[in-house]
Design a protein around this motif. Structure first.
Motif, mmCIF file in Angstrom:
data_model
loop_
_atom_site.group_PDB
_atom_site.id
_atom_site.type_symbol
_atom_site.label_atom_id
_atom_site.label_comp_id
_atom_site.label_asym_id
_atom_site.label_seq_id
_atom_site.Cartn_x
_atom_site.Cartn_y
_atom_site.Cartn_z
ATOM 1 N N LEU A 246 45.765 10.320 37.765
ATOM 2 C CA LEU A 246 45.280 10.759 39.063
ATOM 3 C C LEU A 246 44.077 11.698 38.901
ATOM 4 O O LEU A 246 43.208 11.755 39.770
ATOM 5 C CB LEU A 246 46.404 11.483 39.808
ATOM 6 N N LEU A 247 44.001 12.415 37.810
ATOM 7 C CA LEU A 247 42.924 13.375 37.573
ATOM 8 C C LEU A 247 41.695 12.667 36.996
ATOM 9 O O LEU A 247 41.806 11.686 36.261
ATOM 10 C CB LEU A 247 43.407 14.469 36.627
ATOM 11 N N TRP A 248 40.528 13.208 37.285
ATOM 12 C CA TRP A 248 39.275 12.521 36.993
ATOM 13 C C TRP A 248 38.956 12.426 35.493
ATOM 14 O O TRP A 248 38.248 11.511 35.070
ATOM 15 C CB TRP A 248 38.105 13.232 37.691
ATOM 16 N N HIS A 249 39.466 13.345 34.707
ATOM 17 C CA HIS A 249 39.008 13.443 33.325
ATOM 18 C C HIS A 249 39.831 12.610 32.342
ATOM 19 O O HIS A 249 39.575 12.655 31.135
ATOM 20 C CB HIS A 249 39.023 14.910 32.877
ATOM 21 N N ILE A 250 40.827 11.869 32.845
ATOM 22 C CA ILE A 250 41.665 11.081 31.942
ATOM 23 C C ILE A 250 41.881 9.672 32.461
ATOM 24 O O ILE A 250 41.820 9.404 33.658
ATOM 25 C CB ILE A 250 43.049 11.743 31.726
ATOM 26 N N TRP A 251 42.141 8.756 31.515
ATOM 27 C CA TRP A 251 42.691 7.451 31.783
ATOM 28 C C TRP A 251 44.212 7.566 31.617
ATOM 29 O O TRP A 251 44.705 8.605 31.169
ATOM 30 C CB TRP A 251 42.149 6.431 30.790
ATOM 31 N N PRO A 252 44.967 6.524 31.956
ATOM 32 C CA PRO A 252 46.420 6.597 31.790
ATOM 33 C C PRO A 252 46.829 6.971 30.365
ATOM 34 O O PRO A 252 46.194 6.570 29.387
ATOM 35 C CB PRO A 252 46.865 5.172 32.137
ATOM 36 N N GLY A 253 47.913 7.736 30.276
ATOM 37 C CA GLY A 253 48.404 8.157 28.969
ATOM 38 C C GLY A 253 47.543 9.227 28.332
ATOM 39 O O GLY A 253 47.575 9.430 27.116
ATOM 40 N N TYR A 254 46.727 9.938 29.147
ATOM 41 C CA TYR A 254 45.908 11.058 28.686
ATOM 42 C C TYR A 254 44.804 10.624 27.721
ATOM 43 O O TYR A 254 44.314 11.440 26.935
ATOM 44 C CB TYR A 254 46.791 12.177 28.102
ATOM 45 N N LEU A 255 44.425 9.346 27.793
ATOM 46 C CA LEU A 255 43.195 8.924 27.135
ATOM 47 C C LEU A 255 42.028 9.558 27.885
ATOM 48 O O LEU A 255 42.105 9.802 29.083
ATOM 49 C CB LEU A 255 43.075 7.402 27.161
ATOM 50 N N LYS A 256 40.940 9.805 27.195
ATOM 51 C CA LYS A 256 39.812 10.485 27.818
ATOM 52 C C LYS A 256 39.013 9.528 28.715
ATOM 53 O O LYS A 256 38.830 8.355 28.380
ATOM 54 C CB LYS A 256 38.878 11.045 26.742
ATOM 55 N N THR A 257 38.534 10.039 29.827
ATOM 56 C CA THR A 257 37.592 9.278 30.632
ATOM 57 C C THR A 257 36.312 9.075 29.826
ATOM 58 O O THR A 257 35.840 9.997 29.163
ATOM 59 C CB THR A 257 37.270 10.029 31.936
ATOM 60 N N ALA A 258 35.757 7.875 29.873
ATOM 61 C CA ALA A 258 34.543 7.586 29.112
ATOM 62 C C ALA A 258 33.369 8.405 29.634
ATOM 63 O O ALA A 258 33.174 8.518 30.847
ATOM 64 C CB ALA A 258 34.227 6.100 29.191
ATOM 65 N N ARG A 259 32.593 8.978 28.705
ATOM 66 C CA ARG A 259 31.389 9.725 29.060
ATOM 67 C C ARG A 259 30.161 8.826 28.908
ATOM 68 O O ARG A 259 30.196 7.826 28.197
ATOM 69 C CB ARG A 259 31.229 10.933 28.136
ATOM 70 N N ALA A 260 29.087 9.214 29.552
ATOM 71 C CA ALA A 260 27.851 8.433 29.470
ATOM 72 C C ALA A 260 27.358 8.310 28.034
ATOM 73 O O ALA A 260 26.766 7.302 27.651
ATOM 74 C CB ALA A 260 26.779 9.069 30.348
ATOM 75 N N SER A 261 27.630 9.331 27.229
ATOM 76 C CA SER A 261 27.188 9.304 25.832
ATOM 77 C C SER A 261 28.042 8.399 24.960
ATOM 78 O O SER A 261 27.648 8.076 23.833
ATOM 79 C CB SER A 261 27.193 10.720 25.253
ATOM 80 N N TRP A 314 32.595 -2.270 31.535
ATOM 81 C CA TRP A 314 32.886 -2.342 32.967
ATOM 82 C C TRP A 314 33.565 -1.082 33.488
ATOM 83 O O TRP A 314 33.688 -0.912 34.705
ATOM 84 C CB TRP A 314 33.768 -3.564 33.256
ATOM 85 N N MET A 315 34.047 -0.238 32.585
ATOM 86 C CA MET A 315 34.717 0.989 33.028
ATOM 87 C C MET A 315 33.689 2.025 33.474
ATOM 88 O O MET A 315 32.602 2.137 32.894
ATOM 89 C CB MET A 315 35.555 1.562 31.891
ATOM 90 N N PRO A 316 33.994 2.798 34.506
ATOM 91 C CA PRO A 316 33.049 3.836 34.952
ATOM 92 C C PRO A 316 32.896 4.923 33.892
ATOM 93 O O PRO A 316 33.834 5.214 33.149
ATOM 94 C CB PRO A 316 33.702 4.382 36.220
ATOM 95 N N LYS A 317 31.702 5.490 33.823
ATOM 96 C CA LYS A 317 31.410 6.573 32.883
ATOM 97 C C LYS A 317 31.021 7.818 33.683
ATOM 98 O O LYS A 317 30.342 7.727 34.698
ATOM 99 C CB LYS A 317 30.256 6.199 31.945
ATOM 100 N N ALA A 323 31.481 17.972 35.921
ATOM 101 C CA ALA A 323 32.878 17.878 36.335
ATOM 102 C C ALA A 323 32.975 17.134 37.667
ATOM 103 O O ALA A 323 32.066 17.192 38.496
ATOM 104 C CB ALA A 323 33.486 19.263 36.455
ATOM 105 N N TYR A 324 34.098 16.444 37.843
ATOM 106 C CA TYR A 324 34.337 15.676 39.062
ATOM 107 C C TYR A 324 35.699 16.059 39.656
ATOM 108 O O TYR A 324 36.403 15.219 40.190
ATOM 109 C CB TYR A 324 34.298 14.177 38.757
ATOM 110 N N SER A 325 36.020 17.331 39.552
ATOM 111 C CA SER A 325 37.312 17.821 40.020
ATOM 112 C C SER A 325 37.338 17.876 41.545
ATOM 113 O O SER A 325 36.336 17.625 42.237
ATOM 114 C CB SER A 325 37.575 19.218 39.461
ATOM 115 N N TRP A 326 38.503 18.243 42.094
ATOM 116 C CA TRP A 326 38.665 18.419 43.541
ATOM 117 C C TRP A 326 37.592 19.340 44.100
ATOM 118 O O TRP A 326 36.935 19.024 45.095
ATOM 119 C CB TRP A 326 40.066 18.975 43.796
#
Length: 806
Positions: A246-261, A314-317, A323-326
């Motif tokens: 649900l949080l912006w900085h992770i994928w399921p299972g606490y994998l990291k959200t992909a960064r542009a780099s 295809w995944m968003p970066k 930050a993309y928090s609330w």
């Protein structure tokens, strides 16, 4: 929670701090009661005397926002009186690690601070390495630069007198709490902490919890029965929603959200896969690529192939450093940086900090979709207080959805138990379960992309999307997808598995695209044996209340995580009366162990070459007394809230957390030491109303029990302000004001802070203008939009207000 609800009953001492568990998590008190029947001591520390306090053996108060000072004093007390578990700390934590010479701390700031960027260069916090690239250690803990000695030095400043001056807690009370809790450091004893939003919603929220985790490590309370650090989630499925990103900085299972780099899947996996040179470290995150690839296969199915990086492109970066928090989301909305918004199962017009800013932000949108059960302040913002519908362009779509009992699926509680919940009734009228709404919406979006095209159609059109049966959403199909499948005939550990078979656990996931898993942590939750979350066996073979065949617990049904720290280096339980696991000589008995490796030492006292350190999720294999990954410092340090009643931080010249990111719009006013706002304010919940009250404020019997917003205040403050019990009052901050009913009570007492009398008031945040009539509005109209630098959780538990008779 590192442990689980029932395990609270195994505790010898329970500290409830940052929580009013009796009122906000009443079921937890059943297990607190069980522990107390067995002789446990309950401690309640809260700015207000609560229902929890009324059940406690001992209660004391502290000023909101001073928890680190309070707990820092406990660390000093434990170390000064040699009450810590030295063997546990020396061999299971990084207390023995030697810090590099660049590390330092002076007057509230750690080394490596950049004033311009308001951030730290964390390379200053590195350990000294040996020739093999492994941190140097001193298991005697005597080296002046080892973590333990630096910890001792850091918290020696938190003496009873200084802590009392900051918190307002009498020194005798501090010593009573410290002595009682620290007794759990003895072999065979265990203590636990129960905390909630009262700890998290601060500009030092992460460090609040870090401080308590360090206390638990000092005392050897992590991994043991009746121990751990136990977060009481504010919603029945908060744990599940976090696990599933649900949080912006992770994928399921606490994998990291992909960064542009992270320009490719290989670059992404390389960036986020931790490395270690220590052969005794399990470094479980070293399996990162197995989990990320299996997740991508779950997302894109047959369309995810090695040639396209399994769909990684295809995944968003997210942009690096952004930050993309609330708080960031609503700040951007307020500035008009995006024009559409889904408010799904939430009411940010009342629940969000600085709610006036949120409401004004809604007016900048072109459209809003509100998915909820009843009319609420968010969907109806355009006709709320101070709004002129003629000047608002926002088009609002309301989609009625099913209540929890009107749909089937799983709920993961605070104790990490995934439990299957069955549908009890059909939703009324046009209301639909969330899954059916999502399916219909996505089908229409995909159709539009096929017919009209779009800027980036691949993620939409290539998404695996087959989660219906007989035309309706099928939660079992989703649950199986989350668990994951073998996608080819695969031989793993000498056994053959056919394509289409559900994967038995995450140890079988592969990085070559032959397995899928929507969430590696939930791999084993729905297997060929059936729906593990639906199990309901009441048999307890453990004798300590694990109930291993009731529901399913991530990971791999392990009820107490880091349980290999519950035994000494020979595999003998620290607490033989309540063993979580124990070594039989051939294997582990009890709970599912944190890895099947043998104890660290053989029966002869020699290092076992097949062993692994117990804290397997850390690259070093050791728990972090020294946490070099935090944004605001490797040790917790007391800083004042953004708004506070005193002119200086009594611990240092650094007034507030030096790494917080403030927002600069006209709606982000603040007031520290402002004579217009001399009173500390805080918010909290009541049992009768759920969250912002969207579900409960429509129920007459609950409104009868709690009819309107109130402001609790001490008798002393009421006398000072000429306010009587039952008077209508106005509570005002630099950002807004609310009307509330005055409750004059002895539950609040004035604090003596640095020689000055400071008053505090409290308000619930479960009301809004929609209903009931004259019920009042959300207390979040008062709170600031400022957050913890690690998580951006808002600071709604400590801010400055004034109170006057209406």
């Amino acid at each position: 929670m590192t442990n689980h609800w029932i395990d609270i009953g195994n505790s010898d001492c329970i500290l409830v701090m940052g929580s009013n568990a009796a009122e906000c998590h009443p079921i937890s008190m059943k297990w607190v009661g069980k522990a107390m029947e067995n002789g446990a001591t309950l401690l309640s520390v809260d700015p207000r005397f609560t229902r929890t306090s009324s059940k406690a053996d001992f209660y004391t108060a502290l000023r909101s926002g001073t928890d680190i000072a309070f707990l820092g004093g406990m660390i000093n007390y434990i170390i000064s009186n040699n009450l810590y578990n030295k063997e546990y700390m020396a061999y299971y934590t990084n207390a023995s690690f030697i810090l590099g010479k660049k590390y330092g701390f002076k007057d509230g700031l750690f080394s490596g601070y950049n004033k311009k960027t308001r951030s730290y260069d964390k390379s200053y916090w590195a350990f000294e390495m040996d020739k093999n690239g492994i941190p140097k250690r001193d298991h005697s803990l005597r080296n002046s630069r080892c973590v333990f000695q630096q910890l001792k030095k850091h918290f020696s400043r938190y003496d009873l007198k200084k802590v009392s001056a900051i918190t307002g807690t009498p020194t005798a009370d501090l010593e009573k709490v410290y002595k009682t809790y620290a007794a759990s450091g003895k072999k065979g004893k265990a203590a636990t902490i129960m905390y909630a939003m009262g700890w998290t919603q601060h500009t030092v929220g992460v460090q609040n919890i870090r401080t308590m985790a360090m206390i638990q490590l000092l005392l050897g309370n992590m991994g043991v029965a009746g121990g751990g650090v136990n977060a009481l989630r504010g919603e029945s499925n908060v744990q599940g929603s976090t696990d599933h990103c649900l949080l912006w900085h992770i994928w399921p299972g606490y994998l990291k959200t992909a960064r542009a780099s992270n320009t490719s899947l290989d670059a992404y996996n390389k960036k986020w896969t931790p490395k270690t040179n220590d052969p005794l470290s399990a470094n479980w995150w070293g399996n990162y690529a197995k989990y990320s690839v299996s997740f991508l296969k779950s997302m894109f199915g047959e369309n995810a192939t090695p040639s396209n990086g399994f769909g990684y492109e295809w995944m968003p970066k997210v942009d690096d450093g952004k930050a993309y928090s609330w708080l960031d989301l609503f700040d951007a909305m307020y500035k008009g940086e995006f024009t559409g918004f889904f408010a799904w199962g939430q009411n940010p017009a009342c629940s969000g900090a600085n709610a006036n800013k949120n409401r004004e932000a809604f007016t900048k949108l072109d459209w809003m979709v509100n998915v909820n059960l009843f009319e609420n302040e968010t969907g109806s913002f355009w006709k709320g207080p101070g709004m002129d519908p003629k000047k608002i362009k926002t088009e609002v779509f309301f989609l009625p959805c099913a209540a929890s009992v009107e749909k089937e699926g799983s709920v993961t509680n605070s104790g990490r138990w995934s439990q299957w919940r069955y549908k009890a009734a059909d939703p009324p009228g046009d209301a639909l379960p969330d899954g059916d709404i999502m399916v219909e919406l996505m089908d229409k979006i995909r159709k539009l992309y096929r017919v009209e095209g779009g800027a980036f159609p691949e993620p939409i059109l290539n998404l695996k999307w087959d989660y219906t049966s007989n035309g309706t959403y099928d939660s079992h199909k989703v649950a199986k997808e989350i668990n994951g499948y073998f996608l080819a005939d695969v031989s793993v550990k000498g056994k053959m598995y056919k394509a289409g078979t559900l994967v038995p656990s995450f140890a079988f996931l592969q990085a070559d695209g032959t397995t899928s898993s929507g969430n590696w942590l939930y791999c084993q939750s729905y297997t060929e044996k059936g729906n593990m979350a639906a199990r309901r066996s009441t048999e307890d073979k453990s004798g300590i209340g694990l109930y291993s065949e009731w529901s399913w617990c991530w990971p791999v049904n392990r009820r107490i995580i880091y349980n290999r720290a519950s035994v000494d280096r020979y595999g003998k339980p620290w607490d033989e009366e309540h063993p979580v696991i124990s070594w039989t000589g051939k294997g582990w008995a009890g709970d599912v162990p944190d890895g099947g490796w043998p104890p660290m030492l053989t029966a002869e006292g020699k290092l076992n070459p097949k062993t692994k350190y117990p804290f397997i999720m850390k690259p070093s294999g050791h728990a972090h007394m020294f946490g070099p990954g935090r944004a605001d410092g490797p040790f917790p340090e007391h800083y004042e809230p953004l708004e506070c009643p005193i002119e200086k931080n009594l611990m240092s010249a650094q007034f507030i957390n030096p790494t917080i990111k403030e927002y600069g719009t006209a709606a982000d006013a603040r007031a520290t030491c402002d004579p217009r706002y001399p009173i500390v304010g805080t918010t909290y919940r009541v049992t009768e109303h759920w969250q912002t009250g969207v579900m409960t404020r429509w129920q007459p019997w609950l409104v009868e029990a709690q009819p309107q917003s109130f402001c609790e205040m001490s008798r002393e403050l009421a006398k000072l302000k000429g306010i009587k019990n039952g008077d209508k009052v106005i509570v005002e901050s630099a950002r807004g004001k609310v009307e509330a009913m005055a409750i004059v009570t002895i539950r609040f007492k004035p604090f003596k802070i640095a020689g000055t009398t400071i008053h505090q008031v409290g308000l619930p945040w479960c009301y809004g203008w929609v209903t009931p009539k004259d019920g009042g509005d959300s207390s979040n109209l008062l709170t600031p939009s400022i957050g913890d630098p690690n998580t951006k959780i808002p600071e709604t538990k400590a801010f400055m207000v004034n109170v006057r008779k209406a």
